[in-house]
Write a protein that holds these residues in place. Structure first.
Motif, PDB file in Angstrom:
ATOM      1  N   VAL A  55       0.837  -1.166   0.047  1.00 57.43           N
ATOM      2  CA  VAL A  55      -0.004  -0.226   0.189  1.00 57.43           C
ATOM      3  C   VAL A  55       0.786   1.305  -0.051  1.00 57.43           C
ATOM      4  O   VAL A  55       1.681   1.509   1.010  1.00 57.43           O
ATOM      5  CB  VAL A  55      -1.022   0.092   1.223  1.00 57.43           C
ATOM      6  N   SER A  69       3.202  -2.932   4.076  1.00 55.81           N
ATOM      7  CA  SER A  69       2.727  -4.172   3.383  1.00 55.81           C
ATOM      8  C   SER A  69       1.863  -5.123   4.170  1.00 55.81           C
ATOM      9  O   SER A  69       1.867  -5.021   5.322  1.00 55.81           O
ATOM     10  CB  SER A  69       3.865  -4.952   2.948  1.00 55.81           C
ATOM     11  N   VAL A  70       0.673  -5.643   3.513  1.00 55.42           N
ATOM     12  CA  VAL A  70      -0.278  -6.554   4.063  1.00 55.42           C
ATOM     13  C   VAL A  70       0.503  -8.071   3.717  1.00 55.42           C
ATOM     14  O   VAL A  70       0.060  -8.381   2.555  1.00 55.42           O
ATOM     15  CB  VAL A  70      -1.502  -6.394   3.771  1.00 55.42           C
ATOM     16  N   SER A  75      -3.579  -6.583   8.763  1.00 54.10           N
ATOM     17  CA  SER A  75      -4.706  -5.788   8.308  1.00 54.10           C
ATOM     18  C   SER A  75      -4.357  -4.875   7.341  1.00 54.10           C
ATOM     19  O   SER A  75      -3.293  -4.154   7.279  1.00 54.10           O
ATOM     20  CB  SER A  75      -5.712  -5.609   9.371  1.00 54.10           C
ATOM     21  N   CYS A  76      -5.051  -4.090   6.489  1.00 51.87           N
ATOM     22  CA  CYS A  76      -5.049  -2.930   5.680  1.00 51.87           C
ATOM     23  C   CYS A  76      -5.689  -1.776   6.536  1.00 51.87           C
ATOM     24  O   CYS A  76      -7.018  -1.761   6.605  1.00 51.87           O
ATOM     25  CB  CYS A  76      -5.632  -3.238   4.417  1.00 51.87           C
ATOM     26  N   GLN A  78      -6.054   1.219   5.756  1.00 49.47           N
ATOM     27  CA  GLN A  78      -7.021   2.069   4.667  1.00 49.47           C
ATOM     28  C   GLN A  78      -8.296   1.488   4.729  1.00 49.47           C
ATOM     29  O   GLN A  78      -9.542   2.116   4.742  1.00 49.47           O
ATOM     30  CB  GLN A  78      -6.446   2.059   3.461  1.00 49.47           C
ATOM     31  N   SER A  79      -8.353  -0.037   4.515  1.00 51.36           N
ATOM     32  CA  SER A  79      -9.611  -0.666   4.302  1.00 51.36           C
ATOM     33  C   SER A  79     -10.370  -0.459   5.693  1.00 51.36           C
ATOM     34  O   SER A  79     -11.656  -0.102   5.642  1.00 51.36           O
ATOM     35  CB  SER A  79      -9.533  -2.099   4.194  1.00 51.36           C
ATOM     36  N   TYR A  89     -10.467   5.590  -0.082  1.00 49.85           N
ATOM     37  CA  TYR A  89      -9.211   5.390   0.028  1.00 49.85           C
ATOM     38  C   TYR A  89      -8.321   6.480  -0.379  1.00 49.85           C
ATOM     39  O   TYR A  89      -8.788   7.200  -1.275  1.00 49.85           O
ATOM     40  CB  TYR A  89      -8.876   4.258  -1.229  1.00 49.85           C
ATOM     41  N   ALA A  93      -3.278   0.076  -3.474  1.00 47.22           N
ATOM     42  CA  ALA A  93      -2.847  -1.234  -3.023  1.00 47.22           C
ATOM     43  C   ALA A  93      -2.552  -2.035  -4.465  1.00 47.22           C
ATOM     44  O   ALA A  93      -3.589  -2.104  -5.243  1.00 47.22           O
ATOM     45  CB  ALA A  93      -3.857  -1.947  -2.277  1.00 47.22           C
ATOM     46  N   ARG A 130      -1.441  -2.087  13.308  1.00 45.59           N
ATOM     47  CA  ARG A 130      -0.867  -1.387  12.018  1.00 45.59           C
ATOM     48  C   ARG A 130      -0.650   0.094  12.321  1.00 45.59           C
ATOM     49  O   ARG A 130       0.501   0.795  11.774  1.00 45.59           O
ATOM     50  CB  ARG A 130      -1.958  -1.511  11.021  1.00 45.59           C
TER      51      ARG A 130
END
Length: 219
Positions: A55, A69-70, A75-76, A78-79, A89, A93, A130
């Motif tokens: 990302v 990085s995921v 987890s992400c 951003q999501s 967003y 990604a 994160r």
């Protein structure tokens, strides 16, 4: 075997939550697949089963920085922010390797957050982890010299492979939050001192101790 058996924390959830998740179908994505762009609405919660998703954020100047990085178990952010707060967003990604993932749609994600304490704990714990990494990144970019960040990144990459590191100078610049020209000058200087050897899309570390010293800001 269902995909849940590859995701240990989720596989230990209550039966109702597992039933919702088990009905989802994993997706196989090649390297270079774009999951989302800045300005897009968040579609769901990505659960990475294998591979890696990078990302990154691109500034008005065109300079790009890798935010995180995921990989499986992570987890992400951003999501998660988009699903919980309704924002779009702001980053991009892209899969860096062949990747298998499951996309949990927004409505099912919000239902599980509301009804499953175990799922809610997993989501917020991953979000907190994160955020901690993001704070560390902010600290490095704000206060650590570029050469220290570059040396640290090269040492980290060398620990995951054997032989020369396959990476371009542009990719290194993105990963340490600098410009490609700056990375090129620094690598050239290190090559003259015998610390590294550069090739087309490769960097070979010849003096790991020297880079360790630079990474720790000892020299």
């Amino acid at each position: 075997m269902t995909w849940l058996e590859k995701a240990a924390p989720l596989n230990r959830l209550d039966p109702d939550a597992r039933s919702v998740l088990a009905r989802l179908t994993p997706m196989q994505l090649p390297a270079g697949a774009v999951l989302f762009h800045p300005g897009e609405a968040v579609k769901g919660y990505a659960i990475v089963l294998s591979g890696r998703v990078d990302v990154s954020l691109t500034g008005a100047s065109g300079r790009e920085i890798l935010l995180y990085s995921v990989v499986p178990g992570q987890s992400c952010i951003q999501s998660t922010m988009g699903l919980l707060g309704g924002s779009d967003y702001t980053a991009e990604a892209v899969t860096s390797t062949s990747t298998e993932l499951v996309l949990l749609p927004r409505d099912k994600f919000l239902t599980l957050v509301d009804t499953s304490p175990g799922f809610r704990t997993i989501v917020f714990r991953a979000f907190a982890d994160r955020m901690q990494l993001m704070m560390q990144l902010l600290e490095k970019v704000a206060f650590q010299r570029v050469e220290c960040r570059l040396a640290e990144r090269l040492v980290a990459l060398a620990n995951t492979t054997t032989g020369p590191i396959s990476i371009t100078q542009a990719e290194l610049a993105t990963q340490v939050g600098s410009a490609r020209e700056v990375i090129s000058r620094r690598l050239d200087a290190w090559a003259r001192r015998g610390f590294v050897r550069t090739g087309r899309g490769t960097v070979e570390i010849l003096d790991p101790a020297a880079l360790d010293d630079i990474a720790s800001d000892a020299v």
